[in-house]
Structures are given as structure tokens and as C-alpha cells.
Scaffold this active site. Sequence first.
Site, PDB file in Angstrom:
ATOM      1  N   LYS A  22     -10.063   3.794   8.529  1.00 20.43           N
ATOM      2  CA  LYS A  22     -10.335   3.726   7.079  1.00 20.43           C
ATOM      3  C   LYS A  22      -9.228   2.975   6.335  1.00 20.43           C
ATOM      4  O   LYS A  22      -9.511   2.048   5.581  1.00 20.43           O
ATOM      5  CB  LYS A  22     -10.455   5.149   6.526  1.00 20.43           C
ATOM      6  CG  LYS A  22     -10.308   5.267   5.034  1.00 20.43           C
ATOM      7  CD  LYS A  22     -10.320   6.724   4.615  1.00 20.43           C
ATOM      8  CE  LYS A  22      -9.945   6.929   3.178  1.00 20.43           C
ATOM      9  NZ  LYS A  22      -8.506   6.776   2.879  1.00 20.43           N
ATOM     10  N   ARG A  93      -8.601   5.176  -3.957  1.00 19.81           N
ATOM     11  CA  ARG A  93      -7.185   4.837  -4.094  1.00 19.81           C
ATOM     12  C   ARG A  93      -6.947   3.348  -3.847  1.00 19.81           C
ATOM     13  O   ARG A  93      -6.202   2.667  -4.539  1.00 19.81           O
ATOM     14  CB  ARG A  93      -6.392   5.659  -3.074  1.00 19.81           C
ATOM     15  CG  ARG A  93      -4.922   5.606  -3.247  1.00 19.81           C
ATOM     16  CD  ARG A  93      -4.491   6.669  -4.227  1.00 19.81           C
ATOM     17  NE  ARG A  93      -3.291   6.278  -4.931  1.00 19.81           N
ATOM     18  CZ  ARG A  93      -3.059   6.568  -6.197  1.00 19.81           C
ATOM     19  NH1 ARG A  93      -3.945   7.216  -6.909  1.00 19.81           N
ATOM     20  NH2 ARG A  93      -1.942   6.209  -6.768  1.00 19.81           N
ATOM     21  N   PRO A 123       2.313   8.083  -8.456  1.00 22.67           N
ATOM     22  CA  PRO A 123       2.669   6.952  -9.324  1.00 22.67           C
ATOM     23  C   PRO A 123       2.477   5.599  -8.631  1.00 22.67           C
ATOM     24  O   PRO A 123       2.320   5.539  -7.414  1.00 22.67           O
ATOM     25  CB  PRO A 123       4.162   7.198  -9.618  1.00 22.67           C
ATOM     26  CG  PRO A 123       4.656   8.071  -8.520  1.00 22.67           C
ATOM     27  CD  PRO A 123       3.488   8.831  -7.984  1.00 22.67           C
ATOM     28  N   ASP A 125       4.760   3.001  -9.441  1.00 21.26           N
ATOM     29  CA  ASP A 125       5.954   2.240  -9.843  1.00 21.26           C
ATOM     30  C   ASP A 125       6.405   1.251  -8.763  1.00 21.26           C
ATOM     31  O   ASP A 125       6.869   0.155  -9.069  1.00 21.26           O
ATOM     32  CB  ASP A 125       7.094   3.207 -10.209  1.00 21.26           C
ATOM     33  CG  ASP A 125       7.435   4.149  -9.068  1.00 21.26           C
ATOM     34  OD1 ASP A 125       6.508   4.768  -8.522  1.00 21.26           O
ATOM     35  OD2 ASP A 125       8.616   4.255  -8.701  1.00 21.26           O
ATOM     36  N   GLN A 126       6.273   1.609  -7.505  1.00 19.89           N
ATOM     37  CA  GLN A 126       6.724   0.703  -6.433  1.00 19.89           C
ATOM     38  C   GLN A 126       5.814  -0.530  -6.315  1.00 19.89           C
ATOM     39  O   GLN A 126       6.276  -1.623  -6.008  1.00 19.89           O
ATOM     40  CB  GLN A 126       6.814   1.435  -5.088  1.00 19.89           C
ATOM     41  CG  GLN A 126       7.805   2.587  -5.099  1.00 19.89           C
ATOM     42  CD  GLN A 126       9.215   2.144  -5.488  1.00 19.89           C
ATOM     43  OE1 GLN A 126       9.810   1.277  -4.854  1.00 19.89           O
ATOM     44  NE2 GLN A 126       9.745   2.732  -6.553  1.00 19.89           N
ATOM     45  N   ILE A 327       5.539  14.359   2.032  1.00 18.60           N
ATOM     46  CA  ILE A 327       5.081  13.146   1.335  1.00 18.60           C
ATOM     47  C   ILE A 327       4.532  13.484  -0.061  1.00 18.60           C
ATOM     48  O   ILE A 327       4.968  12.891  -1.047  1.00 18.60           O
ATOM     49  CB  ILE A 327       3.959  12.429   2.132  1.00 18.60           C
ATOM     50  CG1 ILE A 327       4.367  12.201   3.595  1.00 18.60           C
ATOM     51  CG2 ILE A 327       3.547  11.123   1.454  1.00 18.60           C
ATOM     52  CD1 ILE A 327       5.365  11.114   3.824  1.00 18.60           C
ATOM     53  N   ARG A 397     -16.164  10.152   2.267  1.00 20.62           N
ATOM     54  CA  ARG A 397     -15.363   8.988   1.863  1.00 20.62           C
ATOM     55  C   ARG A 397     -14.617   8.412   3.059  1.00 20.62           C
ATOM     56  O   ARG A 397     -14.314   7.213   3.084  1.00 20.62           O
ATOM     57  CB  ARG A 397     -14.333   9.395   0.803  1.00 20.62           C
ATOM     58  CG  ARG A 397     -14.895   9.490  -0.605  1.00 20.62           C
ATOM     59  CD  ARG A 397     -13.779   9.605  -1.625  1.00 20.62           C
ATOM     60  NE  ARG A 397     -12.629   8.878  -1.160  1.00 20.62           N
ATOM     61  CZ  ARG A 397     -11.384   9.358  -1.116  1.00 20.62           C
ATOM     62  NH1 ARG A 397     -11.121  10.558  -1.553  1.00 20.62           N
ATOM     63  NH2 ARG A 397     -10.403   8.614  -0.657  1.00 20.62           N
TER      64      ARG A 397
HETATM   65  C1  UD1 Z   1      -1.694   5.986   1.827  1.00 16.63           C
HETATM   66  C2  UD1 Z   1      -2.981   6.406   2.489  1.00 16.63           C
HETATM   67  C3  UD1 Z   1      -3.111   7.931   2.493  1.00 16.63           C
HETATM   68  C4  UD1 Z   1      -1.878   8.565   3.095  1.00 16.63           C
HETATM   69  C5  UD1 Z   1      -0.601   8.032   2.460  1.00 16.63           C
HETATM   70  C6  UD1 Z   1       0.657   8.501   3.177  1.00 16.63           C
HETATM   71  C7  UD1 Z   1      -4.429   4.546   2.037  1.00 16.63           C
HETATM   72  C8  UD1 Z   1      -5.579   4.023   1.260  1.00 16.63           C
HETATM   73  N1  UD1 Z   1      -4.075   5.797   1.758  1.00 16.63           N
HETATM   74  O1  UD1 Z   1      -1.745   6.424   0.471  1.00 16.63           O
HETATM   75  O2  UD1 Z   1      -4.268   8.253   3.257  1.00 16.63           O
HETATM   76  O3  UD1 Z   1      -1.937   9.960   2.866  1.00 16.63           O
HETATM   77  O4  UD1 Z   1      -0.593   6.590   2.519  1.00 16.63           O
HETATM   78  O5  UD1 Z   1       0.607   8.177   4.529  1.00 16.63           O
HETATM   79  O6  UD1 Z   1      -3.866   3.879   2.870  1.00 16.63           O
HETATM   80  N2  UD1 Z   1       4.836   6.740  -4.322  1.00 16.63           N
HETATM   81  C9  UD1 Z   1       5.629   6.512  -5.427  1.00 16.63           C
HETATM   82  N3  UD1 Z   1       5.488   5.313  -6.088  1.00 16.63           N
HETATM   83  C10 UD1 Z   1       4.587   4.370  -5.676  1.00 16.63           C
HETATM   84  C11 UD1 Z   1       3.793   4.613  -4.552  1.00 16.63           C
HETATM   85  C12 UD1 Z   1       3.952   5.808  -3.891  1.00 16.63           C
HETATM   86  O7  UD1 Z   1       6.441   7.352  -5.830  1.00 16.63           O
HETATM   87  O8  UD1 Z   1       4.505   3.315  -6.330  1.00 16.63           O
HETATM   88  C13 UD1 Z   1       4.989   8.015  -3.595  1.00 16.63           C
HETATM   89  C14 UD1 Z   1       3.698   8.835  -3.527  1.00 16.63           C
HETATM   90  O9  UD1 Z   1       3.542   9.628  -4.678  1.00 16.63           O
HETATM   91  C15 UD1 Z   1       3.926   9.655  -2.296  1.00 16.63           C
HETATM   92  C16 UD1 Z   1       4.712   8.702  -1.384  1.00 16.63           C
HETATM   93  O10 UD1 Z   1       5.265   7.714  -2.245  1.00 16.63           O
HETATM   94  O11 UD1 Z   1       4.722  10.760  -2.590  1.00 16.63           O
HETATM   95  C17 UD1 Z   1       3.888   8.006  -0.332  1.00 16.63           C
HETATM   96  O12 UD1 Z   1       2.753   7.424  -0.937  1.00 16.63           O
HETATM   97  P1  UD1 Z   1       2.054   6.123  -0.327  1.00 16.63           P
HETATM   98  O13 UD1 Z   1       2.589   5.870   1.032  1.00 16.63           O
HETATM   99  O14 UD1 Z   1       2.142   5.052  -1.343  1.00 16.63           O
HETATM  100  O15 UD1 Z   1       0.569   6.618  -0.199  1.00 16.63           O
HETATM  101  P2  UD1 Z   1      -0.729   5.820  -0.584  1.00 16.63           P
HETATM  102  O16 UD1 Z   1      -0.555   4.371  -0.329  1.00 16.63           O
HETATM  103  O17 UD1 Z   1      -1.187   6.260  -1.943  1.00 16.63           O
END
Ligand code: UD1
Length: 426
Positions: A22, A93, A123, A125-126, A327, A397
Site C-alpha cells: 500500500k 494521507r 503535522p 512541518d517537515q 512514532i 483502505r
Molecule cells: C507513513 C505511513 C504510515 C506509517 C508511518 C510510520 C504512508 C502513506 N503512511 O505515514 O502507514 O504508520 O509512515 O511508519 O506511507 N512528523 C512530523 N512532521 C512531519 C511529518 C511527520 O512531526 O512533517 C511526525 C509524525 O507526526 C510522526 C512521525 O513524524 O510522529 C513519523 O511520521 P511519518 O513517518 O511522516 O508518517 P507518515 O508519512 O504520515
Amino acid sequence: MDKYIINGGKRLTGEVEISGAKNAAVAIIPATILADEPCILENVPSINDVTIDLRILRELGADVKMLNRNTIRIDPRPIRDMPVPYELARSMRASYYFLSTLLNRFGHAQVPMPGGCYLGDRPMDQHLKCFRSLGAKYSIEHGVVNIEADTLYGTHIPFDKVSVGATINAMLAAVKAEGQTIIENAAKEPHIVDLANFLNSMGADIMGAGTDVIKIKGVSRLHGAEYAIIPDQIEAGTFMIAVAATKGDALIKNVIPKHLEPITSKLRKIGVVVMEYDDSVRVIGQGNYEHTMVRTMPHPGFPTDMQPQFAALLTLANGTSIINEGIFDNRFRYADELRRMGADISVDGKMAIIEGVDHLTGAPVKATDLRAGAALIIAGLSTDGVTEIEDIYHIERGYDNMDGKLRAMGADIVKRTFSESIRQAI
Ligand code: UD1
């Protein structure tokens, strides 16, 4: 409103074929926007998040053809310069991958803020940091992210925290930027590598995917490609745990055992037998499992997306197990539902303490998110009695024909649609 009805207590046996990943598919499908020729994608899972991705592409004007159930031809050339439809973007997402791909194609993009499972604060932000570093300007107004850049310039992107989505967006944005981009503190999940392989097969120059540092030399064009998506490690892990929970014995086929190592080693630790072959694993469940500690971490740590399913198995292990969610802030919403089935779980912030019980009992429960739903299926399969799971749209999903695959392995699980439920009620 559709439900799964599980008459539990049946051992899972035989074999199951795992579908395409997925989280790779939802990155690779929007990546086709970057090509100036058609792409053919194989091993695409038949799941609702993919359907939404394809609907977005069609709304934008792409020519999308299903060549068979799991093979899609996407011609991105007719795509028009227009905003991504609000409701479609909000329902998943990964819609944030349209930001980088449309920005690359048109010099600007308007993409509504994404949706997806509620797992606490999520968020962006990254993602925004990476776009800013590459020279783009953005604003967020009325729930929509607007982004623009005449030219993207290669740069250093040192992420403050490891993010799968931000790493993917950085790769998708930098792949055609002028000069070299170095992503530091990159996520290393198998789907990051899969996306890099896909982009390289289109003519990109990406090195280091799967490590902390990814180097991307921007190219001026990407051509079409034919590409098969990797197997879904989370779907495979879910079936491994389901077999273990039902004391079954089954072969999980079309997997990459290396991707499953964090899951395999935890299963072995509590007493499940796992045998690895080239592209399959055999799982033999014995019952009488030992308690353990689990801490979820970015790859190659134990995946957060397997945490609820593993917790469901630990509700039946001997002694006290502890889960630390490393996470997300709020990934224990399934605990209330498992308690309805007799599980003994207490949650304290990002930690859950599970006291193993003798058995669970079937109950009416709700899937609170995708992987929580999978955990409830596992709990329902492991127990005698009937479990009714509501809100299965979450499960659909991300799992391709979950109920059909389980039935073929001996489970008694049926999907009851809303209209059938109404008919039965009157
Ligand atoms: C992706 C996966 C999801 C998985 C997650 C962690 C997809 C579509 N979804 O979600 O299934 O559970 O990786 O393996 O691939 N964060 C920030 N700022 C940002 C982005 C992320 O603070 O800009 C934080 C998030 O809140 C979280 C952590 O970083 O605590 C990891 O998130 P991230 O790896 O970005 O997860 P997703 O890409 O949303």
C-alpha cells in the site's frame, strides 16, 4: 456501515498470496505524473487508498486504464493544471504526494490538507521545510496547501525527525530540480527504496535510498516505465500474526523475508515458529506464547503499523507485556475495543501494559483505524464465538480482499453490507 462477522476459533492453514505494498503504491502512483510517457504498474493492491489515488489522477485528466485487477496503465500527459479535489485529498494521507509531483509538473500545486488514520497529531512541518529548502513558497488557506516555484534548486535537506512522507515528498520534488539534493536523516522503509527504484527506472539519478542519506542529482526529464510494486510487509506481518493467534500453520507467499525481520524476530521470541524461504515464510503457531516488550521505531525497527496486531496476539500470551509506541502520540484507540473482548490492557500515554488472559470472547467492536481494524480481526479469529466488526471501511483502505484471503485459509468470516444488515433487522 459494512461489517465483518467472524465466527472465531478456526485454525488458519494452507497458504496466502500477499498483495503489493500500500505505502509504495500510494507514492508510486502520483510519481507517474513526473513522466512524459505512459507508465505500467504491476502488483498494485486492490485497496480503497489506491482507488482514491486513481480517482484523483482521472479528475486531473490522466488516462488511467486497468489492464487487469492488479496492473494499471497511466498516461499522465493529458493531466490539466487544476487543484486536487478537496474531498478526495482529505480522505487519505498520501494525497500529500500530489504537492511535489504537481509542483514539478506545473510550477505550482493546490492540494487540500491530507486525511488518513487518526493516530494523534500528524503535522506537515517537515514536508514544508523540504519544499522551502528547494526554493518553493507556500501558504495554507481554507484547508488547502498552495505551493509554487518557477524552478526548484538542489540543496541540503537535514530533516529534524525521520518522516516517511516527508522523505518521499523530498525525493519527488528533488528528482527534477536543478543540481544535487542531499536528504539527511531520511526514512529507510522498504517503500522508500521501492519509490527510488521506480524513479531510477524512469531515468532519475537517486542513490542511497534505504540509508540515512539519499543523494539525488536532478534530471531534466523522466520517461515512462514498467514496474512491479514490492509485496506489502505489513499485510504479510498481519497474516503471520493471524496464523500464530489461531495456532495455525500456513505459508505466506510473495513476501521479501528481509523486510519482515523485525516482525519475525519478535514472533520467534514469544514462541512462534517462523521458517524463511526465498519469497515466502511458513508460520506455525503453537499457543502458550511468552510475554515480551515491543518498542515501535522507524525501519529497521519494529513497525508502528504492526503494533495493534501484535498487541492483539499478546493479549493471549503468558504474563505481562509492554508496548512502547515510539512514532505516534495516540495509537492505542483499539485498546477499548479489545477490552470488550476480555483483554486486560491499560494505556498510559504512549505505553500499553498487557496482562495476558486465558481467552478472549467474541463481541461487537469498531475498527477505529486501519491497523486497529486488523488487530480486531486477529482477536476475533483467535476466539470462540462471534465478533462483529463495524467501520470496516478503515480496513478496506489498506487490505486487499482481507476476508476472502482469510476464508481461503479456513476462517469463518463474512462481510455483511449495510443493506443486508437492514434486511436482517426487519
Ligand atoms: C507513513 C505511513 C504510515 C506509517 C508511518 C510510520 C504512508 C502513506 N503512511 O505515514 O502507514 O504508520 O509512515 O511508519 O506511507 N512528523 C512530523 N512532521 C512531519 C511529518 C511527520 O512531526 O512533517 C511526525 C509524525 O507526526 C510522526 C512521525 O513524524 O510522529 C513519523 O511520521 P511519518 O513517518 O511522516 O508518517 P507518515 O508519512 O504520515
